[in-house]
Design a protein around this motif. Structure first.
Motif, PDB file in Angstrom:
ATOM      1  N   LYS A 124       0.826  -1.114  -0.044  1.00 48.86           N
ATOM      2  CA  LYS A 124       0.243   0.074   0.021  1.00 48.86           C
ATOM      3  C   LYS A 124       0.965   1.297  -0.055  1.00 48.86           C
ATOM      4  N   LEU A 125       1.982   1.255   0.846  1.00 50.18           N
ATOM      5  CA  LEU A 125       2.767   2.494   0.679  1.00 50.18           C
ATOM      6  C   LEU A 125       4.023   2.303  -0.498  1.00 50.18           C
ATOM      7  N   SER A 126       4.235   1.356  -1.039  1.00 39.93           N
ATOM      8  CA  SER A 126       5.298   1.234  -2.197  1.00 39.93           C
ATOM      9  C   SER A 126       4.901   2.247  -3.154  1.00 39.93           C
ATOM     10  N   GLY A 127       6.052   2.766  -3.767  1.00 40.03           N
ATOM     11  CA  GLY A 127       5.701   3.838  -4.753  1.00 40.03           C
ATOM     12  C   GLY A 127       5.322   5.106  -4.249  1.00 40.03           C
ATOM     13  N   HIS A 128       4.819   5.441  -3.062  1.00 41.17           N
ATOM     14  CA  HIS A 128       4.437   6.571  -2.738  1.00 41.17           C
ATOM     15  C   HIS A 128       5.631   7.484  -1.998  1.00 41.17           C
ATOM     16  N   ALA A 132      11.287  14.935   1.866  1.00 34.24           N
ATOM     17  CA  ALA A 132       9.829  14.728   1.573  1.00 34.24           C
ATOM     18  C   ALA A 132       9.470  13.696   0.140  1.00 34.24           C
ATOM     19  N   HIS A 133      10.549  14.012  -0.942  1.00 31.00           N
ATOM     20  CA  HIS A 133      10.391  13.241  -2.006  1.00 31.00           C
ATOM     21  C   HIS A 133      10.994  11.768  -2.158  1.00 31.00           C
ATOM     22  N   GLU A 134      11.463  11.406  -0.821  1.00 28.93           N
ATOM     23  CA  GLU A 134      11.683   9.954  -0.793  1.00 28.93           C
ATOM     24  C   GLU A 134      10.753   8.976  -0.788  1.00 28.93           C
ATOM     25  N   GLU A 135      10.905   8.187  -2.063  1.00 29.77           N
ATOM     26  CA  GLU A 135      10.082   7.034  -2.465  1.00 29.77           C
ATOM     27  C   GLU A 135      10.041   5.967  -1.613  1.00 29.77           C
ATOM     28  N   ILE A 136       8.910   5.162  -1.031  1.00 27.55           N
ATOM     29  CA  ILE A 136       9.056   4.352  -0.115  1.00 27.55           C
ATOM     30  C   ILE A 136       8.875   2.915  -1.111  1.00 27.55           C
ATOM     31  N   GLN A 137       9.579   2.132  -0.615  1.00 26.06           N
ATOM     32  CA  GLN A 137       9.573   0.650  -1.401  1.00 26.06           C
ATOM     33  C   GLN A 137       9.216  -0.172  -0.417  1.00 26.06           C
ATOM     34  N   THR A 138       8.560  -1.508  -1.013  1.00 21.02           N
ATOM     35  CA  THR A 138       8.067  -2.405  -0.361  1.00 21.02           C
ATOM     36  C   THR A 138       9.107  -3.073   0.679  1.00 21.02           C
ATOM     37  N   ASN A 139       8.688  -3.494   2.111  1.00 22.52           N
ATOM     38  CA  ASN A 139       9.934  -3.994   2.861  1.00 22.52           C
ATOM     39  C   ASN A 139      10.936  -3.056   3.509  1.00 22.52           C
ATOM     40  N   ASP A 140      10.697  -1.905   3.147  1.00 23.98           N
ATOM     41  CA  ASP A 140      11.303  -0.760   3.885  1.00 23.98           C
ATOM     42  C   ASP A 140      10.956  -0.847   5.445  1.00 23.98           C
ATOM     43  N   GLU A 147      -1.202   2.599  11.790  1.00 23.38           N
ATOM     44  CA  GLU A 147      -1.176   1.388  11.317  1.00 23.38           C
ATOM     45  C   GLU A 147      -2.449   0.736  10.928  1.00 23.38           C
ATOM     46  N   LYS A 148      -3.560   1.176  11.542  1.00 24.44           N
ATOM     47  CA  LYS A 148      -4.982   0.713  11.001  1.00 24.44           C
ATOM     48  C   LYS A 148      -5.452   0.994   9.713  1.00 24.44           C
ATOM     49  N   LYS A 149      -5.139   2.580   9.376  1.00 24.52           N
ATOM     50  CA  LYS A 149      -5.658   3.142   8.115  1.00 24.52           C
ATOM     51  C   LYS A 149      -4.762   2.847   7.054  1.00 24.52           C
ATOM     52  N   VAL A 150      -3.646   3.009   7.226  1.00 26.77           N
ATOM     53  CA  VAL A 150      -2.652   3.030   6.132  1.00 26.77           C
ATOM     54  C   VAL A 150      -2.064   1.795   5.922  1.00 26.77           C
ATOM     55  N   MET A 151      -1.656   0.978   7.009  1.00 29.12           N
ATOM     56  CA  MET A 151      -1.012  -0.435   6.867  1.00 29.12           C
ATOM     57  C   MET A 151      -1.994  -1.467   6.672  1.00 29.12           C
ATOM     58  N   GLY A 152      -3.306  -1.228   7.004  1.00 27.63           N
ATOM     59  CA  GLY A 152      -4.111  -2.475   6.919  1.00 27.63           C
ATOM     60  C   GLY A 152      -4.213  -3.210   8.109  1.00 27.63           C
TER      61      GLY A 152
END
Length: 219
Positions: free
Chosen positions: A157-161, A191-199, A214-219
């Motif tokens: 969900k966070l990857s690529g953002h 601020a422009h750092e892109e998050i990757q899966t498993n960061d 955790e609940k809203k963003v991470m699911g």
């Protein structure tokens, strides 16, 4: 210069601190009323001494006021813990950390001037409960009753953002202070750092806000 530490009380908590400090190459004086425990640490600590630290003359004879930091890890004897802390404070010891048995014990310790009070059993219980209650949380460190630092694994969900896309500080009141990415650590990510899966996101904030994130963003 190496820092000098004194550990009073060589039970499980005090003993583990003594071992860890010695492994870090620190100068450590290990003190306990139990001769068998002292003998156990004679080859681990720089100095191992049998002594009753509720006796001011004993503390003075050990020169403890010259140590950088004294850890009072006395087990079940709350009276001995309080009296030892009081004597150390009156002698002008620079920094005192004390193990508390309960909230009342902590209240007394803080009133007589302990610099830092820890509840190892309670804190570890909270840490384990927090870790096993969430699939995303790797580690949890309580800063106060209401604030913590948490390691959260980024999912798809966070990857690529980027951080600016997510606007986490404004929306949730928490801060990502660092990102662990494989063998690298990005401190104070831009601020422009892109998050990757498993960061691994190092997040600091109020517990209620971290849980909301955790609940809203991470699911």
């Amino acid at each position: 210069m190496k820092k000098e530490f004194a550990v009073i009380g060589l039970g499980r908590f005090g003993g583990s601190i003594c071992r860890a400090l010695a492994e870090e190459g620190m100068e450590v004086m290990a003190i306990d009323v139990d001769e068998d425990r002292v003998n156990e640490f004679s080859m681990i600590a720089s100095h191992a001494v049998v002594g009753d630290t509720t006796d001011e003359s004993v503390i003075k004879s050990l020169g403890i006021r010259n140590f950088d930091h004294v850890i009072v890890a006395i087990g079940d004897n709350i009276q001995a813990s309080i009296l030892t802390t009081l004597i150390l404070k009156e002698l002008g010891v620079n920094k005192i950390t004390v193990k508390a048995q309960n909230d009342y014990h902590e209240k007394v310790l803080r009133k007589i001037g302990a610099d830092h009070v820890v509840h190892p059993e309670r804190d570890m219980g909270r840490r384990i409960a927090h870790n096993i209650s969430s699939n995303n949380v790797l580690d949890y460190l309580e800063l106060s009753d209401e604030h913590s630092i948490v390691e959260i694994v980024a999912n798809e969900k966070l990857s690529g953002h980027t951080l600016i896309d997510l606007d986490i500080r404004a929306k949730y009141g928490i801060n990502i202070v660092a990102i662990k990415r494989r063998n690298d650590i990005i401190v104070s990510p831009l601020a422009h750092e892109e998050i990757q899966t498993n960061d691994i996101l190092i997040v600091i904030g109020a517990d209620v806000d971290i849980v909301r994130f955790e609940k809203k963003v991470m699911g």
